[in-house]
Design a protein around this motif. Structure first.
Motif, PDB file in Angstrom:
ATOM      1  N   VAL A 152      26.599  27.912   3.026  1.00 42.05           N
ATOM      2  CA  VAL A 152      27.559  27.893   2.007  1.00 42.05           C
ATOM      3  C   VAL A 152      29.030  27.526   2.574  1.00 42.05           C
ATOM      4  N   THR A 153      29.705  26.564   1.972  1.00 46.36           N
ATOM      5  CA  THR A 153      31.089  26.323   2.543  1.00 46.36           C
ATOM      6  C   THR A 153      31.988  25.977   1.915  1.00 46.36           C
ATOM      7  N   VAL A 154      33.011  26.855   1.727  1.00 45.41           N
ATOM      8  CA  VAL A 154      34.257  26.644   0.761  1.00 45.41           C
ATOM      9  C   VAL A 154      35.526  26.856   1.260  1.00 45.41           C
ATOM     10  N   SER A 155      36.461  26.408   0.677  1.00 42.83           N
ATOM     11  CA  SER A 155      37.903  26.560   1.166  1.00 42.83           C
ATOM     12  C   SER A 155      38.482  27.934   0.592  1.00 42.83           C
ATOM     13  N   GLN A 156      39.312  28.695   1.546  1.00 40.26           N
ATOM     14  CA  GLN A 156      39.769  30.065   1.020  1.00 40.26           C
ATOM     15  C   GLN A 156      40.971  29.550   0.082  1.00 40.26           C
ATOM     16  N   VAL A 157      41.716  28.384   0.379  1.00 35.95           N
ATOM     17  CA  VAL A 157      42.697  28.029  -0.372  1.00 35.95           C
ATOM     18  C   VAL A 157      42.420  26.542  -0.625  1.00 35.95           C
ATOM     19  N   SER A 158      42.057  26.096  -1.984  1.00 35.95           N
ATOM     20  CA  SER A 158      41.891  24.851  -2.177  1.00 35.95           C
ATOM     21  C   SER A 158      43.225  23.756  -2.019  1.00 35.95           C
ATOM     22  N   TYR A 159      42.944  22.820  -1.418  1.00 32.61           N
ATOM     23  CA  TYR A 159      44.160  21.764  -1.199  1.00 32.61           C
ATOM     24  C   TYR A 159      44.426  21.157  -2.312  1.00 32.61           C
ATOM     25  N   ALA A 160      43.619  21.064  -3.455  1.00 33.39           N
ATOM     26  CA  ALA A 160      43.447  20.264  -4.613  1.00 33.39           C
ATOM     27  C   ALA A 160      44.295  21.125  -5.618  1.00 33.39           C
ATOM     28  N   THR A 161      43.759  22.344  -5.868  1.00 31.70           N
ATOM     29  CA  THR A 161      44.340  23.111  -7.128  1.00 31.70           C
ATOM     30  C   THR A 161      45.046  24.201  -6.593  1.00 31.70           C
ATOM     31  N   GLY A 162      45.234  24.627  -5.269  1.00 28.81           N
ATOM     32  CA  GLY A 162      45.634  25.658  -4.747  1.00 28.81           C
ATOM     33  C   GLY A 162      45.219  27.152  -4.853  1.00 28.81           C
ATOM     34  N   GLU A 163      43.846  27.150  -5.665  1.00 36.19           N
ATOM     35  CA  GLU A 163      43.081  28.511  -6.010  1.00 36.19           C
ATOM     36  C   GLU A 163      42.839  29.310  -4.514  1.00 36.19           C
ATOM     37  N   HIS A 164      43.045  30.320  -4.750  1.00 37.37           N
ATOM     38  CA  HIS A 164      42.896  31.267  -3.779  1.00 37.37           C
ATOM     39  C   HIS A 164      41.390  32.190  -3.828  1.00 37.37           C
ATOM     40  N   LEU A 165      40.424  31.613  -3.125  1.00 36.89           N
ATOM     41  CA  LEU A 165      39.111  32.472  -3.248  1.00 36.89           C
ATOM     42  C   LEU A 165      38.914  33.501  -2.361  1.00 36.89           C
ATOM     43  N   ASN A 166      38.246  34.806  -2.512  1.00 33.49           N
ATOM     44  CA  ASN A 166      38.037  35.892  -1.827  1.00 33.49           C
ATOM     45  C   ASN A 166      36.588  35.405  -1.436  1.00 33.49           C
ATOM     46  N   PRO A 167      36.317  35.224  -0.152  1.00 27.06           N
ATOM     47  CA  PRO A 167      34.898  35.119   0.497  1.00 27.06           C
ATOM     48  C   PRO A 167      34.186  36.053   0.439  1.00 27.06           C
ATOM     49  N   GLU A 168      34.708  37.334   0.245  1.00 30.05           N
ATOM     50  CA  GLU A 168      33.893  38.616   0.718  1.00 30.05           C
ATOM     51  C   GLU A 168      32.677  38.872  -0.059  1.00 30.05           C
ATOM     52  N   PRO A 169      32.478  38.389  -1.533  1.00 27.90           N
ATOM     53  CA  PRO A 169      31.284  38.306  -2.351  1.00 27.90           C
ATOM     54  C   PRO A 169      30.222  37.461  -1.690  1.00 27.90           C
ATOM     55  N   LEU A 170      30.597  36.234  -1.231  1.00 23.74           N
ATOM     56  CA  LEU A 170      29.686  35.406  -0.620  1.00 23.74           C
ATOM     57  C   LEU A 170      29.287  35.738   0.537  1.00 23.74           C
ATOM     58  N   TRP A 171      30.088  36.547   1.461  1.00 25.01           N
ATOM     59  CA  TRP A 171      29.626  37.101   2.648  1.00 25.01           C
ATOM     60  C   TRP A 171      28.657  38.148   2.450  1.00 25.01           C
ATOM     61  N   ARG A 172      28.739  38.725   1.253  1.00 26.53           N
ATOM     62  CA  ARG A 172      27.757  40.102   1.116  1.00 26.53           C
ATOM     63  C   ARG A 172      26.673  39.367   0.811  1.00 26.53           C
ATOM     64  N   ARG A 173      26.624  38.247  -0.091  1.00 25.45           N
ATOM     65  CA  ARG A 173      25.267  37.810  -0.461  1.00 25.45           C
ATOM     66  C   ARG A 173      24.591  37.156   0.747  1.00 25.45           C
ATOM     67  N   VAL A 174      25.506  36.243   1.578  1.00 28.24           N
ATOM     68  CA  VAL A 174      24.482  35.536   2.498  1.00 28.24           C
ATOM     69  C   VAL A 174      24.077  36.515   3.514  1.00 28.24           C
ATOM     70  N   GLN A 175      24.833  37.529   3.763  1.00 32.26           N
ATOM     71  CA  GLN A 175      24.098  38.697   4.891  1.00 32.26           C
ATOM     72  C   GLN A 175      22.724  38.966   4.353  1.00 32.26           C
ATOM     73  N   GLU A 176      22.256  38.902   3.265  1.00 35.14           N
ATOM     74  CA  GLU A 176      20.981  39.279   2.761  1.00 35.14           C
ATOM     75  C   GLU A 176      19.936  38.169   3.239  1.00 35.14           C
ATOM     76  N   THR A 177      20.325  36.968   3.564  1.00 40.31           N
ATOM     77  CA  THR A 177      19.382  36.078   3.796  1.00 40.31           C
ATOM     78  C   THR A 177      19.748  35.376   5.168  1.00 40.31           C
ATOM     79  N   SER A 178      19.138  34.212   5.374  1.00 39.87           N
ATOM     80  CA  SER A 178      19.314  33.418   6.428  1.00 39.87           C
ATOM     81  C   SER A 178      20.510  32.317   6.544  1.00 39.87           C
ATOM     82  N   ALA A 179      21.079  32.367   5.206  1.00 37.80           N
ATOM     83  CA  ALA A 179      21.990  31.343   4.863  1.00 37.80           C
ATOM     84  C   ALA A 179      23.288  31.592   5.852  1.00 37.80           C
ATOM     85  N   LEU A 180      24.260  30.602   6.258  1.00 37.73           N
ATOM     86  CA  LEU A 180      25.369  30.810   7.046  1.00 37.73           C
ATOM     87  C   LEU A 180      26.639  30.675   5.832  1.00 37.73           C
ATOM     88  N   LEU A 181      27.630  31.345   6.223  1.00 37.98           N
ATOM     89  CA  LEU A 181      28.830  30.987   5.547  1.00 37.98           C
ATOM     90  C   LEU A 181      29.751  30.492   6.377  1.00 37.98           C
TER      91      LEU A 181
END
Length: 390
Positions: A152-181
């Protein structure tokens, strides 16, 4: 522009008197201390091989500063040339299998799109989340993750919209799997807090919000990623020992973050980065972010009052330093603003302003006044982008 103490002032500061530079999201203005650091590098370089001692001292200082900024240990840090290099290194380090999936958003910068699009020739599937009226939905991203997800690969802040995304929920989710963030923090690092503990890879170029120069970027690597079967590039610096007795038969990768750094660092850029990180400490970033937050919200509200369509979400928690709005004739608007000494980005049918520590209320008012004049004179519509990826 705001004035800083002599040790942390902008290079060529007088050039910006009377002008409003609101384009840090494209190109940050360098600190004088960074310029001085490059001069010191050149002096050490003139000493030949003995000068390397100074290079590696600067490398260690930059590595420690990067670790502080990202809240990780220094041995989790690699200093590479760019975010694009880091993302491609990650893409080539994973042992992809047909049917593997990558999750990302349509509002990523192309550097965080092209490596994954190219993997389709190897049977890798793409799952792409698109922004809604209120921006990217974290729930939508979470719903895309399944037992086939490798990254899973995301920008913390989007270059296009300026939206600030909190990655913590994604981190909690991938830790239950073999997926990388992976978190691209290029539009965040130096502007808002970045926590490298919330991802397997956190990457950020230094020439934007960190006010350094081109040629250096930070890459932090989680412990679990270091323990995974990720090869990384094969080079003398990424090797456990470049003079191992069995080097003609076997490559032994390092156990730390430098596993993802193949060869000779860009020491000129790293000397500059070390100086920049003396200025951009976690505490200073937090303080400046809090100071600028009302100005960012005010700018967005003013754009709405002018009948424009901001792309950054309304919630202050979803804002960082970028405030763009949709505008069809954006390239022409950028040119006209530059003629008035106001510098913004104007590509892809959007005008993007970026507020950093050297910007003031006066800069914003200068920008808004010019916008009003230009819009009144042109009567050009400022419309929401149609059929856009963002």
């Amino acid at each position: 522009m705001s004035q800083m103490a002599p040790t942390h002032r902008l290079s060529n500061e007088s050039y910006w008197n009377g002008k409003a530079y609101l384009n840090t999201a494209a190109e940050g203005l360098p600190l004088q201390s960074c310029v001085d650091a490059v001069q010191q590098y050149l002096m050490a370089k003139s000493h030949g091989e003995p000068g390397r001692e100074e290079f590696w001292k600067a490398y260690e200082r930059a590595q420690q500063g990067a670790a502080r900024l990202f809240s990780v240990a220094a041995d989790q840090i690699a200093l590479i040339s760019s975010t694009t290099e880091a993302l491609n290194t990650i893409a080539h380090s994973i042992d992809w299998r047909p049917g593997d999936e990558v999750v990302f958003t349509s509002s990523e910068f192309p550097s965080n799109i092209f490596p994954w699009v190219a993997l389709q020739s190897r049977g890798v599937k793409l799952r792409i989340a698109h922004p809604g009226p209120d921006g990217i939905s974290v729930d939508d991203l979470l719903s895309q993750i399944n037992d086939r997800t490798r990254l899973v690969t995301v920008s913390q802040v989007s270059y296009a919209t300026g939206e600030h995304l909190n990655p913590e929920p994604l981190w909690r989710r991938v830790q239950e799997t073999s997926a990388l963030l992976c978190v691209d923090a290029t539009q965040a690092a130096g502007r808002v807090p970045v926590d490298g503990r919330m991802a397997d890879f956190t990457v950020a170029s230094a020439f934007k919000w960190m006010n350094s120069i081109h040629g250096a970027a930070i890459m932090s690597v989680s412990r679990r990623a270091l323990e995974a079967d990720l090869l990384g590039p094969a080079g003398w610096l990424s090797a456990e020992s470049c003079f191992a007795d069995d080097r003609l038969e076997t490559f032994h990768p390092r156990a730390d973050g430098q596993r993802f750094q193949a060869g000779m660092p860009n020491f000129d850029s790293i000397c500059s980065l070390a100086a920049a990180l003396d200025f951009h400490t976690p505490e200073a970033v937090q303080e400046r972010a809090a100071h600028l937050a009302p100005l960012v919200s005010q700018l967005r509200a003013s754009l709405v009052a002018m009948g424009l369509t901001p792309l950054v979400p309304k919630s202050p928690a979803r804002q960082a330093g970028i405030v763009p709005f949709a505008y069809e004739s954006s390239a022409e608007m950028k040119r006209q603003l530059a003629e008035r000494g106001i510098f913004v980005q104007g590509d892809d049918r959007r005008i993007r302003a970026a507020l950093h520590w050297y910007n003031t209320q006066e800069d914003v008012e200068q920008y808004l006044e010019a916008l009003r004049d230009l819009l009144d004179s042109s009567k050009a519509p400022a419309t929401r982008l149609e059929n856009s990826s963002v």
